[in-house]
Write an enzyme that holds these catalytic residues in place. Structure first.
Site, PDB file in Angstrom:
ATOM      1  N   LYS A 288       0.857  -1.126   0.179  1.00 43.86           N
ATOM      2  CA  LYS A 288       0.108   0.037   0.148  1.00 43.86           C
ATOM      3  C   LYS A 288       0.939   1.142  -0.091  1.00 43.86           C
ATOM      4  O   LYS A 288       1.425   1.569   0.863  1.00 43.86           O
ATOM      5  CB  LYS A 288      -0.726   0.068   1.141  1.00 43.86           C
TER       6      LYS A 288
ATOM      7  N   LYS B   9      -6.791  -7.710  -2.542  1.00 46.64           N
ATOM      8  CA  LYS B   9      -8.051  -7.701  -3.451  1.00 46.64           C
ATOM      9  C   LYS B   9      -8.496  -9.049  -3.903  1.00 46.64           C
ATOM     10  O   LYS B   9      -7.541 -10.023  -3.983  1.00 46.64           O
ATOM     11  CB  LYS B   9      -7.773  -6.769  -4.642  1.00 46.64           C
TER      12      LYS B   9
ATOM     13  N   LYS C  97      -3.224  -2.317   7.477  1.00 43.50           N
ATOM     14  CA  LYS C  97      -2.319  -1.236   7.850  1.00 43.50           C
ATOM     15  C   LYS C  97      -1.311  -1.453   8.939  1.00 43.50           C
ATOM     16  O   LYS C  97      -1.580  -2.327   9.797  1.00 43.50           O
ATOM     17  CB  LYS C  97      -3.361  -0.056   8.501  1.00 43.50           C
TER      18      LYS C  97
ATOM     19  N   CYS D   6      34.222  22.048  19.512  1.00 43.45           N
ATOM     20  CA  CYS D   6      33.862  20.722  19.652  1.00 43.45           C
ATOM     21  C   CYS D   6      33.320  20.494  21.319  1.00 43.45           C
ATOM     22  O   CYS D   6      34.297  20.702  22.104  1.00 43.45           O
ATOM     23  CB  CYS D   6      35.188  19.743  19.417  1.00 43.45           C
TER      24      CYS D   6
ATOM     25  N   CYS E 230      34.992  17.480  14.172  1.00 44.57           N
ATOM     26  CA  CYS E 230      36.321  17.843  15.213  1.00 44.57           C
ATOM     27  C   CYS E 230      37.499  17.838  14.145  1.00 44.57           C
ATOM     28  O   CYS E 230      37.787  16.550  13.671  1.00 44.57           O
ATOM     29  CB  CYS E 230      36.047  17.061  16.476  1.00 44.57           C
TER      30      CYS E 230
END
Length: 690
Positions: free
Chosen positions: A131, A297, A321, A415, A431
């Site tokens: 989906k 389906k 879902k 840093c 750094c």
């Protein structure tokens, strides 16, 4: 509008959702659903995350079933898209319906049983496809030429988006045959295209998109933008053909015409459907685009015609879902982390929220430029998703909910770990000390007694070798030689010789110690031992997937994701250690009798060690439990098999007595360990008894 508390369990079946207690709360929920749907279809922002939307819709449906007299004439339960679609003047050839939702295997089987009752016979096959998390459109072709594209709108009529849709990949201007048909499907953004769209949008001075779906919806409905965001299209049905076609045949035909289609699987039974859904679930994070479920389906047109449709949804199809992959939560603060290679990254600290089935408490903000583009601040209500269904990320904020006193985040000027300069020449700030930034800290952990146990490598020596540029990571330790160390201040040749021997001797430590020494986040000593026993070799561990990691006791989804990401980052260092001869395997126990703290079925006993064990530190006591086949625990419960009690034991010993859990003295436990190491099975049996 009256305030409404979001449902506690957002993704639920309407049959199990609690109705609203009064009509005002019901009406407030209806208004929220409409507003959310309007925002979704209008793009580019989301007003509500998927799970909250589904939960509200389920409660509205349950309320209307319980109190039909409250039902609004234009209820979102009767409208396609909850009535939020932007309606245009393009009338659809046939209504564009939504799909009803199911949220689990039981509901899927109930849906299939209802469909069979309607048909009066078994379903003649199903199709299962991903989906797509996008926007539904209808594309009309006349003699093979694309002539019109419309949004779904209210299901009966939609808005003309032909100009914008023409650039969607997968929706060709001309078909390979001169046929006149209507192709329906989803317009969406891939993960890569969403990232590109964010750069375009923020570069034009507009706020970042909240989500790929809303980005696709907003782009499709914005004909006058100065930038063109990339779009994609997948077809899911075809209309206007002379004879009704099976879904599987229709998808194959569209592919032959040159239209992009979703992959599908043909299934004979609902059990096969459930298995196919599991396959979609397992692969959703590897697709490169958003998938929020699976569509099932009836394959044959005769089944679909006989089943028919309600006013808003077909009875022959349903959407399974998945747990929502986008949620909203509060951004508590923004922290800055420094990685092993000196990369400096902003991280969002969040109020705990469940995203895609995992509790998330922090999320990446990628880099400081991206932080500006996403325009998020501490105190914001933000959207969180799991990128690629794995790494949590913040995609944007609900700006209308931003606190009036919020302030923009100030990036660091130096840093945060070592105070050094920051290289800002690339998107990922770093750094300037690179791996040397924080090297002493990581090296100290590597050489500790509970890690690689390298005696003599204290903080002063570690600081000296790091300051001299001799060592930047643990692998460099094995390149140190006696002359180099002897040249350091206050370290003569005798001490240097002994130290080199200790360093080289650590190469034989088992894999569990190596994992502990590497400091893999969310592991610790106990988890390192479990990982080592489960995978046995580092090669097997590095090859393990997130699913493989979750098969280890105590490793859940979030921990598995973190471990996998950490191992990827550590792979270059691991390779250097292998080159220097460091052992990367865990010794195996070959005799079943050699594991006295295993149950008869081979599973580990749960053992709590409280108080002092003769000759062992607390960590070594827990390690001994696992060496004997048990699982070390820090708390006593009814599920505890054994409590080892030594001097200084407190409430845990008392609780074990109250619960009737077996107690073993620390002295007997030490004797058990000694007998096990000596392979003295008679003594082991005598100590443990029947």
């Amino acid at each position: 509008m009256r305030e409404l508390v979001d449902p506690v369990d957002p993704v639920v079946d309407a049959a199990e959702a609690a109705p609203f207690p009064d009509v005002e709360e019901y009406r407030a929920a209806v208004e929220r659903i409409r507003a959310a749907a309007e925002a979704y279809y209008s793009g580019p922002d989301l007003a509500m995350d998927d799970a909250t939307y589904d939960g509200l819709m389920a409660r509205v449906t349950a309320t209307e079933a319980a109190r039909p007299e409250w039902k609004a004439a234009d209820s979102p339960t009767e409208a396609v898209g909850a009535g939020g679609g932007v309606v245009g003047d393009i009338t659809h050839s046939e209504p564009m319906l939504s799909l009803d939702n199911v949220f689990g295997s039981d509901e899927l089987h109930k849906w299939a049983a209802r469909l069979e009752r309607i048909l009066g016979r078994p379903v003649a096959g199903y199709t299962v496809e991903p989906k797509i998390d996008g926007l539904a459109i209808a594309a009309r072709y006349t003699d093979g030429i694309l002539t019109l594209v419309a949004t779904r709108g209210d299901g009966r009529a939609g808005e003309d988006v032909t100009a914008q849709a023409r650039r969607a990949a997968g929706l060709p201007e001309r078909l390979r045959e001169p046929v006149t048909v209507e192709v329906r499907g989803e317009v969406f953004m891939t993960d890569d295209d969403f990232a590109a769209a964010q750069v375009m949008r923020t570069g034009a001075g507009e706020p970042a998109f909240a989500h790929p779906r809303s980005a696709a919806a907003g782009t499709l409905r914005a004909p006058k933008r100065v930038y063109e965001c990339p779009l994609s299209f997948f077809a899911y049905s075809v209309h206007g053909v002379a004879e009704p076609m099976a879904q599987s045949a229709a998808m194959a035909w569209l592919a032959e015409l040159g239209v992009a289609t979703t992959a599908y699987k043909l299934c004979a039974t609902v059990d096969e459907v459930a298995a196919a859904v599991e396959e979609v679930t397992a692969t959703r994070g590897t697709l490169g685009y958003g998938v929020d479920g699976a569509v099932i389906k009836a394959d044959q047109p005769a089944d679909r015609e006989r089943a028919g449709s309600s006013s808003r949804a077909p009875r022959w199809g349903v959407a399974y879902k998945f747990p929502a992959d986008t949620r909203t939560t509060k951004l508590l603060r923004i922290e800055v982390q420094v990685g092993r290679t000196g990369v400096i990254t902003p991280v969002a600290v969040l109020e705990p929220v469940q995203v895609g089935g995992v509790i998330v408490t922090s999320a990446t903000l990628h880099n400081f430029d991206d932080l500006v583009r996403r325009n998020v601040r501490a105190g914001d209500t933000v959207f969180v998703r799991r990128a690629g269904d794995v790494i949590p990320e913040v995609t944007g904020a609900q700006l209308d909910l931003r606190p009036a006193d919020s302030v923009a985040f100030e990036p660091p000027t130096h840093c945060p770990r070592c105070g050094g300069e920051i290289d800002r020449s690339q998107k990922r700030w770093r750094c300037t000390s690179g791996r040397a930034c924080g090297a002493a800290e990581s090296l100290s952990y590597y050489v500790a007694r509970t890690s690689m146990d390298i005696e003599g490598l204290g903080d002063k020596i570690l600081h000296a070798v790091v300051s001299a540029g001799l060592v930047t990571d643990p692998a460099d330790l094995y390149d140190l030689d006696v002359p180099t160390l002897a040249a350091l201040e206050r370290l003569g040749e005798v001490s240097a010789t002994k130290l080199v021997a200790n360093i080289q001797g650590s190469k034989g430590q088992p894999l569990s110690r190596v994992l502990t020494a590497l400091g893999v986040r969310m592991t610790g000593r106990s988890m390192s031992r479990r990982l080592a026993r489960h995978f046995v070799t580092m090669d097997a561990l590095l090859a393990a997937s997130v699913d493989d990691l979750q098969r280890v006791d105590g490793v859940g989804p979030e921990r598995a994701v973190t471990i996998a990401a950490e191992l990827v980052e550590l792979t270059p260092l691991i390779a250097k250690l292998v080159e220097r001869g460091v052992n990367m395997a865990e010794p195996l126990e070959t005799s079943v009798a050699a594991l006295p703290l295993q149950r008869a079925d081979g599973s580990p006993m749960t053992v709590v060690v409280t108080g002092a064990v003769p000759g062992l530190t607390r960590d070594e006591g827990n390690e001994a439990v696992e060496r004997l086949g048990g699982k070390s625990s820090g708390s006593v419960s009814k599920k505890t098999d054994l409590v080892v009690v030594g001097d200084g034991a407190g409430s845990k010993a008392t609780k074990a007595e109250q619960l009737g859990v077996r107690i073993l003295s620390a002295e007997r436990f030490a004797a058990l360990l000694e007998a096990h190491d000596a392979d003295d099975q008679d003594t082991v049996a005598e100590i443990l008894g029947p």
